[in-house]
Enzyme design. Structure first.
Site, mmCIF file in Angstrom:
data_model
loop_
_atom_site.group_PDB
_atom_site.id
_atom_site.type_symbol
_atom_site.label_atom_id
_atom_site.label_comp_id
_atom_site.label_asym_id
_atom_site.label_seq_id
_atom_site.Cartn_x
_atom_site.Cartn_y
_atom_site.Cartn_z
ATOM 1 C CG ASN A 1 -22.253 -13.267 34.602
ATOM 2 O OD1 ASN A 1 -22.764 -12.153 34.764
ATOM 3 N ND2 ASN A 1 -21.901 -14.032 35.607
ATOM 4 C CB THR A 2 -22.583 -8.741 32.536
ATOM 5 O OG1 THR A 2 -21.600 -9.034 33.532
ATOM 6 C CG2 THR A 2 -23.938 -8.592 33.193
ATOM 7 N N GLY A 22 -29.904 -10.121 27.257
ATOM 8 C CA GLY A 22 -30.553 -9.206 26.319
ATOM 9 C C GLY A 22 -31.940 -9.595 25.857
ATOM 10 C CB ALA A 49 -28.029 -15.042 39.308
ATOM 11 N N GLY A 50 -28.890 -12.271 40.605
ATOM 12 C CA GLY A 50 -28.473 -10.903 40.868
ATOM 13 C C GLY A 50 -29.636 -10.005 41.235
ATOM 14 C CB THR A 70 -31.125 -5.890 31.346
ATOM 15 O OG1 THR A 70 -29.911 -6.259 32.039
ATOM 16 C CG2 THR A 70 -31.059 -4.430 30.983
ATOM 17 C CE LYS A 83 -25.165 -15.694 34.772
ATOM 18 N NZ LYS A 83 -26.201 -14.990 35.525
ATOM 19 C CB SER A 122 -19.123 -12.145 38.444
ATOM 20 O OG SER A 122 -19.013 -10.764 38.740
ATOM 21 C CG ASN A 157 -23.618 -5.345 37.408
ATOM 22 O OD1 ASN A 157 -22.978 -5.776 38.378
ATOM 23 N ND2 ASN A 157 -23.969 -6.126 36.391
ATOM 24 C CG PHE A 192 -20.001 -11.995 43.782
ATOM 25 C CD1 PHE A 192 -20.828 -11.900 42.675
ATOM 26 C CD2 PHE A 192 -19.039 -13.017 43.801
ATOM 27 C CE1 PHE A 192 -20.687 -12.768 41.601
ATOM 28 C CE2 PHE A 192 -18.893 -13.881 42.727
ATOM 29 C CZ PHE A 192 -19.716 -13.750 41.632
ATOM 30 C CG ASN A 202 -18.601 -6.607 38.173
ATOM 31 O OD1 ASN A 202 -17.936 -5.915 37.408
ATOM 32 N ND2 ASN A 202 -19.874 -6.901 37.949
ATOM 33 C CB THR A 203 -15.259 -11.334 42.025
ATOM 34 O OG1 THR A 203 -16.504 -10.999 42.629
ATOM 35 C CG2 THR A 203 -14.346 -11.955 43.080
HETATM 36 C C1 LIG Z 1 -27.241 -5.356 38.450
HETATM 37 C C2 LIG Z 1 -26.920 -6.768 38.046
HETATM 38 C C3 LIG Z 1 -26.461 -7.665 38.989
HETATM 39 C C4 LIG Z 1 -26.152 -8.984 38.627
HETATM 40 N N1 LIG Z 1 -25.719 -9.858 39.577
HETATM 41 C C5 LIG Z 1 -25.444 -11.137 39.231
HETATM 42 C C6 LIG Z 1 -25.023 -12.082 40.197
HETATM 43 O O1 LIG Z 1 -24.925 -11.788 41.383
HETATM 44 N N2 LIG Z 1 -24.747 -13.342 39.771
HETATM 45 C C7 LIG Z 1 -24.854 -13.730 38.464
HETATM 46 O O2 LIG Z 1 -24.609 -14.891 38.155
HETATM 47 N N3 LIG Z 1 -25.280 -12.852 37.533
HETATM 48 C C8 LIG Z 1 -25.568 -11.583 37.873
HETATM 49 N N4 LIG Z 1 -25.988 -10.703 36.926
HETATM 50 C C9 LIG Z 1 -26.048 -11.150 35.510
HETATM 51 C C10 LIG Z 1 -27.448 -11.591 35.113
HETATM 52 O O3 LIG Z 1 -27.876 -12.699 35.862
HETATM 53 C C11 LIG Z 1 -27.479 -11.953 33.619
HETATM 54 O O4 LIG Z 1 -26.663 -13.064 33.387
HETATM 55 C C12 LIG Z 1 -27.009 -10.808 32.718
HETATM 56 O O5 LIG Z 1 -27.441 -9.560 33.211
HETATM 57 C C13 LIG Z 1 -27.519 -10.957 31.277
HETATM 58 O O6 LIG Z 1 -28.931 -10.965 31.226
HETATM 59 P P1 LIG Z 1 -29.819 -9.661 30.901
HETATM 60 O O7 LIG Z 1 -29.257 -9.052 29.650
HETATM 61 O O8 LIG Z 1 -31.222 -10.189 30.758
HETATM 62 O O9 LIG Z 1 -29.664 -8.751 32.063
HETATM 63 C C14 LIG Z 1 -26.304 -9.397 37.271
HETATM 64 C C15 LIG Z 1 -26.792 -8.483 36.326
HETATM 65 C C16 LIG Z 1 -27.094 -7.186 36.692
HETATM 66 C C17 LIG Z 1 -27.592 -6.232 35.635
#
Ligand SMILES: Cc1cc2nc3c(=O)[nH]c(=O)nc-3n(C[C@H](O)[C@H](O)[C@H](O)COP(=O)(O)O)c2cc1C
Length: 345
Positions: A247-248, A301, A67-68, A323, A218, A180, A116, A120, A182-183
């Site tokens: 999530n992050t 990751g 997602a995202g 990522t 999530k 998230s 990031n 949302f 960020n909210t």
């Molecule tokens: C720029 C950015 C925006 C993201 N936006 C969302 C989002 O809107 N909703 C969500 O559930 N996760 C969001 N994520 C989290 C990713 O879906 C994922 O859970 C997280 O980045 C870990 O995976 P990765 O290490 O492969 O990036 C976002 C991540 C990034 C980097």
């Protein structure tokens, strides 16, 4: 070619700017006759050995786009040509909202990470649903739902209900995003009581449908073991279909850059390589503690096939990348599928 030419070029620009440009470019170039076929030929692995059925859905392979990336369901069809088994759109909130002020995405190339604080930003349910109604592609779509920033937590259920109702006909599964960073205050919804109420309510709506659709939760990687125990209990109690982990993170562990550089980027969620170990740990904990009874989508990751296999061995049934797609390019999907294919033989 991606890592030697395209990535260095992309990395000269702000991440969000390049994201937008790439979307526009891909939308246009996919109109060129034969381009889609070519991309599909290069990146797809159509081997039955990769097929899997998880929470009642048949996936052509276990690798999804997290997602995202395609928040507004603008490009899922084109992106599916790069070999993904599924694509999660969103997070979508009922009403459009701009998100946080820019810049709000930062690359950390030495650590293969991103920070990031998008918040949302999205065009709202209506526009995404209209796009998804025109969906002609075969790819499995997951709908990731959230709440608007101005909606207080006491009323959050209503926002998630709206997401569920609006997307029900156009997605195959749902992800309830309460993780998230960020909210403001969103993650308080991961606490036992509000979470139970939220998921129970969505399950009531789900059971009123002729065909119920899988609902997943999530979660953040920053939860304690006690909180993870609560999550397991709630998943069993509300009978939702699985967990997306993770999530992050709000942690800055695993970064090799200086404190000053980290501080300069400010708040936000960290993704990519520095998140890998913690997200795998969470997956392993959930899988072991639940006796492998909860389907898990592992995310966090994944940069290589080895990382993907670690997630699957820790207990994930499906995996997602975000990522890794930025740092490794579209070849990441094929690389992982190729390795999984070898292991299946
Ligand atoms: C720029 C950015 C925006 C993201 N936006 C969302 C989002 O809107 N909703 C969500 O559930 N996760 C969001 N994520 C989290 C990713 O879906 C994922 O859970 C997280 O980045 C870990 O995976 P990765 O290490 O492969 O990036 C976002 C991540 C990034 C980097």
């Amino acid at each position: 070619m991606y890592k030697s030419i395209i990535r260095p070029l992309f990395f000269l620009f702000q991440p969000e700017f390049i994201h937008k440009i790439t979307f526009t470019f891909l939308k246009i170039i996919f109109f060129v006759p034969g381009f889609r076929v070519l991309i599909s030929k290069i990146y797809n692995k159509n081997n039955k050995a990769l097929n899997c059925t998880v929470f009642g859905i048949d996936f052509k392979n276990p690798i999804g786009l997290a997602a995202g990336f395609d928040k507004n369901a603008e490009l899922y069809d084109e992106l599916s040509a790069f070999g993904f088994g599924f694509i999660e759109i969103g997070t979508l909130t009922p009403e459009p909202q701009p998100g946080n002020p820019t810049p709000r995405v930062f690359r950390i190339p030495v650590d293969k990470g991103l920070i990031n604080r998008m918040g949302f930003n999205n065009e709202g349910l209506k526009r995404a649903v209209n796009r998804l109604k025109k969906n002609r592609s075969q790819v499995i779509i997951g709908g990731n739902i959230g709440k608007n920033k101005i909606t207080p937590n006491e009323d959050a259920i209503l926002d998630y209900e709206k997401g569920f109702i609006a997307l029900y006909d156009v997605v195959e599964y749902f992800v309830v995003n309460v993780s998230s960073p960020n909210t403001p205050n969103l993650r308080a919804l991961q606490e036992k009581d509000p979470l139970k109420k939220l998921l129970s309510r969505l399950q009531v709506l789900n059971s009123e449908k002729v065909i119920r659709k899988p609902i997943l939760l999530k979660i953040a990687p920053d939860l304690t073991n006690e909180q993870l125990d609560d999550i397991i209990e709630i998943v069993f109690e509300t009978k939702i279909d699985g967990i997306v982990a993770t999530n992050t993170t709000i942690s800055r562990e695993g970064l090799s850059i200086s404190e000053a550089e980290i501080d300069k980027m400010g708040t936000g969620g960290l993704s990519g390589s520095p998140l890998k170990e913690r997200s795998t740990e969470v997956i392993r904990y959930l899988s072991q503690k639940s006796d492998k009874k909860i389907p898990i989508i592992g995310v966090g990751g994944i940069m290589t096939a080895k990382d993907a296999i670690e997630k699957l061995e820790a207990g994930a049934s499906l995996i997602q990348v975000y990522t890794g797609f930025i740092y490794e390019g579209p070849g990441i999907v094929k690389n992982i599928n190729q390795e999984l294919e070898k292991r299946a033989l």
